[in-house]
Design a protein around this motif. Sequence first.
Motif, PDB file in Angstrom:
ATOM      1  N   PHE A   1       0.826  -1.201   0.000  1.00 36.29           N
ATOM      2  CA  PHE A   1       0.000   0.000   0.000  1.00 36.29           C
ATOM      3  C   PHE A   1       0.860   1.251   0.000  1.00 36.29           C
ATOM      4  CE2 PHE A   1      -2.301  -3.176   2.710  1.00 36.29           C
ATOM      5  CZ  PHE A   1      -3.142  -3.593   1.697  1.00 36.29           C
ATOM      6  N   CYS A   2       0.358   2.280  -0.636  1.00 38.78           N
ATOM      7  CA  CYS A   2       1.068   3.545  -0.616  1.00 38.78           C
ATOM      8  C   CYS A   2       1.014   4.130   0.789  1.00 38.78           C
ATOM      9  CB  CYS A   2       0.428   4.515  -1.618  1.00 38.78           C
ATOM     10  SG  CYS A   2       1.180   6.156  -1.558  1.00 38.78           S
ATOM     11  N   ARG A   3       2.183   4.503   1.287  1.00 33.62           N
ATOM     12  CA  ARG A   3       2.279   5.065   2.629  1.00 33.62           C
ATOM     13  C   ARG A   3       1.620   6.443   2.705  1.00 33.62           C
ATOM     14  NH1 ARG A   3       8.315   5.366   4.245  1.00 33.62           N
ATOM     15  NH2 ARG A   3       7.806   7.529   3.896  1.00 33.62           N
ATOM     16  N   HIS A   4       1.527   7.100   1.561  1.00 37.32           N
ATOM     17  CA  HIS A   4       1.092   8.498   1.553  1.00 37.32           C
ATOM     18  C   HIS A   4      -0.402   8.640   1.311  1.00 37.32           C
ATOM     19  CE1 HIS A   4       5.349   9.569   1.533  1.00 37.32           C
ATOM     20  NE2 HIS A   4       5.497   8.555   0.712  1.00 37.32           N
ATOM     21  N   CYS A   5      -0.926   7.911   0.313  1.00 35.83           N
ATOM     22  CA  CYS A   5      -2.354   8.056   0.030  1.00 35.83           C
ATOM     23  C   CYS A   5      -3.134   6.789   0.358  1.00 35.83           C
ATOM     24  CB  CYS A   5      -2.585   8.469  -1.427  1.00 35.83           C
ATOM     25  SG  CYS A   5      -2.184   7.185  -2.630  1.00 35.83           S
ATOM     26  N   GLY A   6      -2.422   5.706   0.675  1.00 35.71           N
ATOM     27  CA  GLY A   6      -3.088   4.498   1.138  1.00 35.71           C
ATOM     28  C   GLY A   6      -3.684   3.628   0.050  1.00 35.71           C
TER      29      GLY A   6
ATOM     30  N   THR B   1       2.075   1.666 -10.206  1.00 33.87           N
ATOM     31  CA  THR B   1       3.353   2.054  -9.629  1.00 33.87           C
ATOM     32  C   THR B   1       4.451   2.027 -10.676  1.00 33.87           C
ATOM     33  OG1 THR B   1       3.754  -0.232  -8.993  1.00 33.87           O
ATOM     34  CG2 THR B   1       2.905   1.234  -7.293  1.00 33.87           C
ATOM     35  N   ARG B   2       5.509   2.732 -10.350  1.00 36.01           N
ATOM     36  CA  ARG B   2       6.710   2.649 -11.161  1.00 36.01           C
ATOM     37  C   ARG B   2       7.834   2.246 -10.209  1.00 36.01           C
ATOM     38  NH1 ARG B   2       6.635   7.630 -13.931  1.00 36.01           N
ATOM     39  NH2 ARG B   2       7.646   8.450 -12.097  1.00 36.01           N
TER      40      ARG B   2
ATOM     41  N   THR C   1       7.332   4.353  -6.978  1.00 34.79           N
ATOM     42  CA  THR C   1       6.595   5.594  -7.114  1.00 34.79           C
ATOM     43  C   THR C   1       5.115   5.290  -7.271  1.00 34.79           C
ATOM     44  OG1 THR C   1       8.499   6.557  -8.251  1.00 34.79           O
ATOM     45  CG2 THR C   1       6.410   7.755  -8.401  1.00 34.79           C
ATOM     46  N   CYS C   2       4.312   5.877  -6.403  1.00 37.35           N
ATOM     47  CA  CYS C   2       2.866   5.744  -6.504  1.00 37.35           C
ATOM     48  C   CYS C   2       2.395   6.699  -7.593  1.00 37.35           C
ATOM     49  CB  CYS C   2       2.210   6.074  -5.163  1.00 37.35           C
ATOM     50  SG  CYS C   2       0.411   6.171  -5.250  1.00 37.35           S
ATOM     51  N   LEU C   3       1.751   6.154  -8.604  1.00 35.10           N
ATOM     52  CA  LEU C   3       1.332   7.001  -9.717  1.00 35.10           C
ATOM     53  C   LEU C   3       0.069   7.790  -9.390  1.00 35.10           C
ATOM     54  CD1 LEU C   3       2.048   4.658 -12.759  1.00 35.10           C
ATOM     55  CD2 LEU C   3       3.497   6.437 -11.788  1.00 35.10           C
ATOM     56  N   LEU C   4      -0.556   7.455  -8.280  1.00 35.02           N
ATOM     57  CA  LEU C   4      -1.769   8.172  -7.895  1.00 35.02           C
ATOM     58  C   LEU C   4      -1.446   9.494  -7.208  1.00 35.02           C
ATOM     59  CD1 LEU C   4      -4.169   5.368  -6.685  1.00 35.02           C
ATOM     60  CD2 LEU C   4      -4.638   7.078  -8.436  1.00 35.02           C
ATOM     61  N   CYS C   5      -0.500   9.456  -6.251  1.00 32.55           N
ATOM     62  CA  CYS C   5      -0.176  10.688  -5.531  1.00 32.55           C
ATOM     63  C   CYS C   5       1.212  11.196  -5.893  1.00 32.55           C
ATOM     64  CB  CYS C   5      -0.298  10.478  -4.021  1.00 32.55           C
ATOM     65  SG  CYS C   5       0.939   9.376  -3.319  1.00 32.55           S
ATOM     66  N   GLY C   6       1.982  10.365  -6.603  1.00 32.77           N
ATOM     67  CA  GLY C   6       3.284  10.803  -7.073  1.00 32.77           C
ATOM     68  C   GLY C   6       4.393  10.720  -6.036  1.00 32.77           C
ATOM     69  N   GLU C   7       4.060  10.217  -4.843  1.00 38.31           N
ATOM     70  CA  GLU C   7       5.077  10.109  -3.805  1.00 38.31           C
ATOM     71  C   GLU C   7       5.930   8.862  -4.022  1.00 38.31           C
ATOM     72  OE1 GLU C   7       5.837  12.148  -1.440  1.00 38.31           O
ATOM     73  OE2 GLU C   7       4.200  13.572  -1.688  1.00 38.31           O
ATOM     74  N   GLN C   8       7.135   8.911  -3.467  1.00 40.90           N
ATOM     75  CA  GLN C   8       8.040   7.779  -3.619  1.00 40.90           C
ATOM     76  C   GLN C   8       8.263   7.084  -2.290  1.00 40.90           C
ATOM     77  OE1 GLN C   8      11.588   9.429  -5.322  1.00 40.90           O
ATOM     78  NE2 GLN C   8      10.795   9.204  -7.407  1.00 40.90           N
ATOM     79  N   MET C   9       8.433   5.797  -2.369  1.00 44.63           N
ATOM     80  CA  MET C   9       8.800   5.021  -1.189  1.00 44.63           C
ATOM     81  C   MET C   9      10.071   4.260  -1.508  1.00 44.63           C
ATOM     82  SD  MET C   9       4.945   3.891  -0.785  1.00 44.63           S
ATOM     83  CE  MET C   9       4.803   4.525  -2.474  1.00 44.63           C
TER      84      MET C   9
END
Length: 82
Positions: free
Chosen positions: A40-45, A53-54, A65-73
């Motif tokens: 799961f994305c840590r930022h938008c869940g 994802t990328r 990289t979450c393509l929904l919110c653009g944040e990286q983990m």
Amino acid sequence: MLAGTVHAAHPERSDRYVQIARKICTRTRVRMPRPLKRLFCRHCGSFLSPAGTRVRLREGVLTTTCLLCGEQMRRPYRSGND
Ligand SMILES: [Zn+2]
């Protein structure tokens, strides 16, 4: 893995399962198991499906990289880790 299985069969439902799982974890203060957490994305869940994802591997660090919110983990990557 429930959300993964559901996502494969019903992509539209997995976000709902993520919300439920997160709610339970918040309420009970149980930490998500690591293999589950990284789905799961840590930022938008949102559920990190391969299509959403990328993933880049560079210098031993796996960047998702979450393509929904653009944040990286980022997490360290060792071969044989998974
Ligand atoms: Zn996100």
